[in-house]
Design a protein around this motif. Structure first.
Motif, mmCIF file in Angstrom:
data_model
loop_
_atom_site.group_PDB
_atom_site.id
_atom_site.type_symbol
_atom_site.label_atom_id
_atom_site.label_comp_id
_atom_site.label_asym_id
_atom_site.label_seq_id
_atom_site.Cartn_x
_atom_site.Cartn_y
_atom_site.Cartn_z
ATOM 1 N N TRP A 1 -9.160 -7.066 5.749
ATOM 2 C CA TRP A 1 -9.373 -8.442 5.277
ATOM 3 C C TRP A 1 -8.664 -8.684 3.944
ATOM 4 C CZ3 TRP A 1 -11.703 -8.852 0.504
ATOM 5 C CH2 TRP A 1 -12.349 -7.705 0.031
ATOM 6 N N PHE A 2 -8.681 -7.663 3.069
ATOM 7 C CA PHE A 2 -8.030 -7.810 1.766
ATOM 8 C C PHE A 2 -6.510 -7.862 1.913
ATOM 9 C CE2 PHE A 2 -5.888 -5.612 -1.756
ATOM 10 C CZ PHE A 2 -6.193 -6.486 -2.794
ATOM 11 N N PHE A 3 -5.966 -6.942 2.688
ATOM 12 C CA PHE A 3 -4.515 -6.887 2.856
ATOM 13 C C PHE A 3 -3.986 -8.099 3.613
ATOM 14 C CE2 PHE A 3 -5.674 -2.318 2.470
ATOM 15 C CZ PHE A 3 -5.015 -2.070 1.280
ATOM 16 N N ASP A 4 -4.769 -8.598 4.561
ATOM 17 C CA ASP A 4 -4.352 -9.824 5.257
ATOM 18 C C ASP A 4 -4.320 -11.012 4.307
ATOM 19 O OD1 ASP A 4 -4.090 -8.416 7.588
ATOM 20 O OD2 ASP A 4 -6.046 -9.009 8.407
ATOM 21 N N ILE B 1 6.349 3.283 2.733
ATOM 22 C CA ILE B 1 5.484 3.767 3.813
ATOM 23 C C ILE B 1 4.154 3.016 3.835
ATOM 24 C CG2 ILE B 1 4.329 5.781 4.790
ATOM 25 C CD1 ILE B 1 6.531 7.498 3.493
ATOM 26 N N PRO B 2 3.363 3.011 2.731
ATOM 27 C CA PRO B 2 2.116 2.224 2.772
ATOM 28 C C PRO B 2 2.374 0.736 2.902
ATOM 29 C CG PRO B 2 2.543 3.031 0.549
ATOM 30 C CD PRO B 2 3.513 3.716 1.446
ATOM 31 N N ALA B 3 3.513 0.242 2.387
ATOM 32 C CA ALA B 3 3.828 -1.186 2.522
ATOM 33 C C ALA B 3 3.970 -1.558 3.989
ATOM 34 C CB ALA B 3 5.100 -1.521 1.756
ATOM 35 N N ILE B 4 4.628 -0.706 4.768
ATOM 36 C CA ILE B 4 4.773 -0.967 6.203
ATOM 37 C C ILE B 4 3.427 -0.835 6.906
ATOM 38 C CG2 ILE B 4 5.831 -0.113 8.329
ATOM 39 C CD1 ILE B 4 8.250 0.704 6.690
ATOM 40 N N ILE C 1 6.529 -5.422 8.604
ATOM 41 C CA ILE C 1 7.877 -5.503 8.087
ATOM 42 C C ILE C 1 8.187 -6.945 7.697
ATOM 43 C CG2 ILE C 1 8.697 -3.519 9.421
ATOM 44 C CD1 ILE C 1 9.941 -5.476 11.393
ATOM 45 N N GLY C 2 9.173 -7.106 6.827
ATOM 46 C CA GLY C 2 9.540 -8.446 6.380
ATOM 47 C C GLY C 2 9.612 -8.511 4.862
ATOM 48 N N MET C 3 9.558 -9.736 4.354
ATOM 49 C CA MET C 3 9.669 -9.955 2.915
ATOM 50 C C MET C 3 8.436 -9.481 2.156
ATOM 51 S SD MET C 3 12.613 -11.407 2.046
ATOM 52 C CE MET C 3 12.419 -12.511 0.635
ATOM 53 N N VAL C 4 7.249 -9.595 2.763
ATOM 54 C CA VAL C 4 6.008 -9.239 2.061
ATOM 55 C C VAL C 4 5.969 -7.767 1.678
ATOM 56 C CG1 VAL C 4 3.502 -9.088 2.251
ATOM 57 C CG2 VAL C 4 4.681 -11.152 3.008
ATOM 58 N N ILE D 1 5.790 -6.298 -2.130
ATOM 59 C CA ILE D 1 4.727 -5.406 -2.594
ATOM 60 C C ILE D 1 5.317 -4.124 -3.179
ATOM 61 C CG2 ILE D 1 2.752 -4.028 -1.875
ATOM 62 C CD1 ILE D 1 2.173 -6.999 -1.977
ATOM 63 N N ALA D 2 6.286 -3.518 -2.476
ATOM 64 C CA ALA D 2 6.923 -2.305 -2.987
ATOM 65 C C ALA D 2 7.633 -2.574 -4.305
ATOM 66 C CB ALA D 2 7.907 -1.760 -1.943
ATOM 67 N N THR D 3 8.258 -3.735 -4.418
ATOM 68 C CA THR D 3 8.951 -4.098 -5.655
ATOM 69 C C THR D 3 7.965 -4.252 -6.807
ATOM 70 O OG1 THR D 3 10.696 -5.235 -4.410
ATOM 71 C CG2 THR D 3 10.449 -5.816 -6.735
ATOM 72 N N VAL D 4 6.846 -4.914 -6.553
ATOM 73 C CA VAL D 4 5.840 -5.138 -7.596
ATOM 74 C C VAL D 4 5.276 -3.811 -8.099
ATOM 75 C CG1 VAL D 4 3.512 -6.037 -8.025
ATOM 76 C CG2 VAL D 4 5.213 -7.468 -6.875
ATOM 77 N N ILE D 5 4.983 -2.890 -7.185
ATOM 78 C CA ILE D 5 4.429 -1.597 -7.592
ATOM 79 C C ILE D 5 5.412 -0.851 -8.481
ATOM 80 C CG2 ILE D 5 3.626 0.653 -6.778
ATOM 81 C CD1 ILE D 5 2.628 -0.725 -4.252
#
Length: 277
Positions: free
Chosen positions: A28-31, A145-148, A153-156, A160-164
């Motif tokens: 629910w949080f990740f969505d 890996i956790p981003a996928i 896949i996609g821009m999101v 997220i990986a960029t922000v981290i």
């Protein structure tokens, strides 16, 4: 040495268990996070792609003039964008700028308050320092890996990986700027009866502004360095032709798209160099 290798510490297995638990219980949080990031990306992309390219170029030139107060840098920005149009990379450039600007909004919106809190609480920053070191030194491909897993896949997942990867920069530089405020200024504010909020807004933040702007500059540059890596998880932008050139061993395409990335990086860097004409 067999006893040492036979009793391997289960780092990878533990990480896998944690990720599986988060995927099941935190869906629910990740969505919700993905929906929010998707809305931000679509909004920025609409702003950059809906108007005529010349209008967008004029806006960037105007912003450059407001920041730099000179005509040389705005002219450089206009020439750079016209070169990008000439090479046929406008759509990819706006997609990469969307990723960069979205990362800036998230990183500065989260990093600056955390940096302020860390500057006022040295113990908090001492606890955060190893975490920030880990975020900056862990190979960026590991973040994919956790981003996928959590966002597909996609821009999101690219965002997220960029922000981290980028977030430690504004946190560290904001903390450095706030904590470097001269004690004499703080004592003078206290002597005149300034409240903590007044001291922050009228003394600490103005004094730390150069460091915060440097954090913004670093955020943009580090975000732009992630466009190729983000393309590996389906993010659109200038990283896509670079990855395509790598797969096809296409020297011309690789140099062309790579040079466009360099042009964008130089333009954004020069735009934010306050006071340097």
């Amino acid at each position: 040495m067999n006893w040492l290798t036979d009793n391997k510490i289960p780092v990878g297995d533990t990480a896998e268990v944690v990720f599986d638990w988060l995927q099941i219980n935190g869906a629910w949080f990740f969505d919700g996070l993905a929906d929010g990031m998707e809305w931000l990306i679509e909004a920025v992309l609409w702003v950059l792609q809906s108007p005529h390219p010349l209008i967008v170029i004029a806006v960037f030139a105007g912003l450059t003039w407001v920041i730099q107060r000179g005509w040389k840098m705005p002219l450089f920005v206009v020439i750079g964008f016209l070169f990008i149009l000439n090479q046929g990379y406008w759509e990819e450039t706006t997609e990469s700028l969307t990723l960069v600007l979205s990362a800036c909004v998230v990183c500065m919106g989260v990093g600056v308050p955390i940096g302020i809190a860390a500057a006022h609480r040295p113990k908090l920053y001492a606890w955060m320092a190893p975490v920030l070191d880990l975020m900056q030194t862990l190979p960026t491909f590991v973040y994919l890996i956790p981003a996928i897993v959590f966002f597909g896949i996609g821009m999101v997942p690219g965002l997220i990986a960029t922000v981290i990867f980028v977030l430690p920069a504004p946190i560290r530089l904001t903390q450095l700027g706030i904590s470097s405020t001269p004690t004499a200024l703080l004592e003078a504010a206290e002597a005149f009866g300034a409240k903590p909020s007044q001291t922050l807004w009228k003394i600490e933040l103005p004094y730390a502004l150069p460091q915060i702007m440097t954090g913004l500059n670093q955020t943009i540059m580090l975000s732009l360095s992630m466009v190729v890596i983000a393309a590996l998880v389906g993010a659109d932008g200038l990283g896509v032709p670079v990855v395509r050139a790598l797969n096809q061993v296409n020297t011309g395409l690789g140099f062309e798209s790579g040079f466009i990335i360099v042009v964008v990086a130089i333009m954004l860097d020069r735009m934010l160099r306050v006071g340097k004409k």
